[in-house]
Design an enzyme around this catalytic site. Structure first.
Site, short mmCIF file in Angstrom:
data_model
loop_
_atom_site.label_atom_id
_atom_site.label_comp_id
_atom_site.label_asym_id
_atom_site.label_seq_id
_atom_site.Cartn_x
_atom_site.Cartn_y
_atom_site.Cartn_z
N TYR A 140 -8.93 -9.38 -8.23
CA TYR A 140 -10.04 -10.02 -8.96
C TYR A 140 -9.60 -11.48 -9.43
O TYR A 140 -10.30 -11.73 -10.55
CB TYR A 140 -10.72 -9.09 -9.99
CG TYR A 140 -11.56 -7.78 -9.43
CD1 TYR A 140 -11.28 -7.46 -7.95
CD2 TYR A 140 -11.98 -6.81 -10.10
CE1 TYR A 140 -11.84 -6.58 -7.37
CE2 TYR A 140 -12.61 -5.65 -9.60
CZ TYR A 140 -12.55 -5.59 -8.26
OH TYR A 140 -13.18 -4.48 -7.79
N LYS A 191 -0.10 0.20 -3.40
CA LYS A 191 -0.13 0.40 -1.72
C LYS A 191 0.99 -0.40 -1.09
O LYS A 191 0.79 -1.36 -0.25
CB LYS A 191 -1.70 -0.14 -1.61
CG LYS A 191 -2.11 -0.27 0.08
CD LYS A 191 -2.18 1.32 0.31
CE LYS A 191 -2.40 1.43 1.92
NZ LYS A 191 -2.35 2.94 2.50
N ASP A 224 -4.37 5.56 -1.40
CA ASP A 224 -5.22 6.49 -0.58
C ASP A 224 -4.94 8.17 -0.65
O ASP A 224 -5.78 8.98 -0.61
CB ASP A 224 -5.10 6.18 1.00
CG ASP A 224 -4.06 5.71 1.54
OD1 ASP A 224 -2.86 5.77 0.83
OD2 ASP A 224 -3.31 5.57 2.69
N ASP A 248 -10.64 -0.05 -10.60
CA ASP A 248 -12.11 -0.15 -10.46
C ASP A 248 -12.75 1.03 -9.61
O ASP A 248 -13.71 1.75 -10.07
CB ASP A 248 -12.63 -1.25 -10.08
CG ASP A 248 -13.86 -2.01 -10.34
OD1 ASP A 248 -14.54 -1.08 -10.76
OD2 ASP A 248 -14.55 -2.73 -9.66
N ASP A 252 -14.39 5.20 -11.15
CA ASP A 252 -15.91 5.71 -10.71
C ASP A 252 -15.87 6.93 -10.08
O ASP A 252 -16.73 7.85 -10.56
CB ASP A 252 -16.33 4.60 -9.82
CG ASP A 252 -17.22 3.39 -10.48
OD1 ASP A 252 -16.74 3.27 -11.75
OD2 ASP A 252 -18.15 2.81 -9.87
#
Length: 356
Positions: A140, A191, A224, A248, A252
């Protein structure tokens, strides 16, 4: 009289205005009980401000100068169905995070007594996480661009930028928080198998930083794979260290697994304490329920408790959390938690619990 704190209040959009107002009602009751005082500066920066002025807030140097005069920022939500999300987010919240270098986003998630989680075999105490999301760069950072717009050859690029400075600052803060928790356990989410430059820098930096915290146990998982672990083995995790994008998304998921995004708080902080922290609920503007008086204010109450803790008002933070836990355990609850209460009823229940 105890210490006085200057709070910049940005209710913003949608239900942000409703839950911030409810939280101020709670904080007004809390102040004399714990001998401190809040002085609020109301800032109208929002989508309505954008419609009138062509921007979400004053020019950035002026806006940041205003915010730096305060001890903390209490933020509601930003977003409007009539304004593209990339405009509302990049005109208000992200410039504040980046301009003040609020390098760590802290998002607690836990299952409270009285809240039914969606996982069948997950109970109170099984899920109690602290997700640490890098907050100013990574995916971001804002680097990228578009060309050949409007043609079949349209091109868009989004560049993830990782710097050793921001990574290390964030990681050290994560280790410090893990060190303060009973389990002293930290999971690095990465990752680096596919993202062989930025994520490998993350891994390398982590291994170096970890040497300074021998009392903290740690493990590492690909992003993942960690989603499976969060669902199947929630008790195996405690502090979860992530990049901006991964944090982010995972936060959630954590909110949903703990019962509702309506109770999920966040704290945007500068680990070096050179700027005021920004405290906000995770749920966003939620225009579908705006004005109905049914928004769950618990996420904002919990964000207020995190703000109090950041300011050093630990007893007040503990008192507010105790009241929140009492109401979650005994009701009333809003619809997202299976109840029928409205915002005002939950607010008054928390106030009553504080006064007991």
């Amino acid at each position: 009289m105890g210490k006085t704190y200057k709070i910049a209040c940005i209710p913003g959009d949608g239900i942000g205005k409703e839950v911030i107002a409810a939280s101020i009602d709670v904080l007004e009751v809390l102040q004399p009980l714990f001998d401190f005082k809040f002085e609020y500066t109301d800032l109208p920066w929002s989508s309505d401000y954008y419609r009138k002025n062509g921007r979400y807030m004053p020019p950035l140097p002026e806006a940041l100068g205003t915010l730096r005069k305060h001890d903390a920022i209490f933020f509601g939500a930003v977003g409007d169905p009539d304004i593209p999300d990339h405009i509302s987010l990049w005109e208000l919240l992200l410039p504040i995070r980046q301009g003040l270098q609020l390098g760590s986003n802290v998002r607690p998630s836990k299952i409270f007594k009285g809240v039914k989680p969606p996982l069948a075999n997950c109970e109170v105490g099984d899920l109690d996480w602290l997700i640490l999301r890098e907050n100013v760069e990574g995916e971001y950072c804002g680097q990228g661009g578009r060309s050949h717009t409007g043609t079949p050859y349209a091109l868009g690029t989004e560049l993830a930028v990782f710097t050793r400075f921001a990574i290390e600052r964030h990681m050290r803060y994560a280790f410090e928080l893990a060190r303060q928790r009973p389990r002293k356990l930290l999971t690095l989410v990465t990752k680096s198998n596919a993202m062989r430059h930025g994520m490998v820098l993350w891994d390398e930096t982590f291994y170096e930083v970890a040497k300074d915290y021998p009392d903290v146990k740690w493990d590492k998982m690909l992003v993942d794979a960690v989603t499976i672990r969060m669902v199947q083995k929630p008790k195996s995790m405690d502090v979860i260290l992530c990049t901006n994008l991964h944090g982010d998304i995972l936060s959630d998921l954590a909110a949903a697994l703990s019962g509702s995004i309506g109770i999920a708080p966040s704290a945007n902080v500068d680990p070096e304490r050179k700027a005021p922290g920004l405290f906000e609920p995770v749920h966003g503007a939620a225009f579908d329920i705006m004005g109905k008086g049914i928004a769950n204010p618990i996420a904002t109450f919990w964000s207020a408790a995190e703000m109090l803790r950041w300011l050093g008002e630990t007893k007040a933070a503990d008192g507010l959390m105790g009241a929140i836990e009492h109401v979650l355990a005994n009701g009333p609850l809003t619809g997202d938690l299976g109840g029928k209460a409205n915002t005002e009823q939950v607010t008054q229940a928390v106030i009553s619990a504080l006064k007991q």
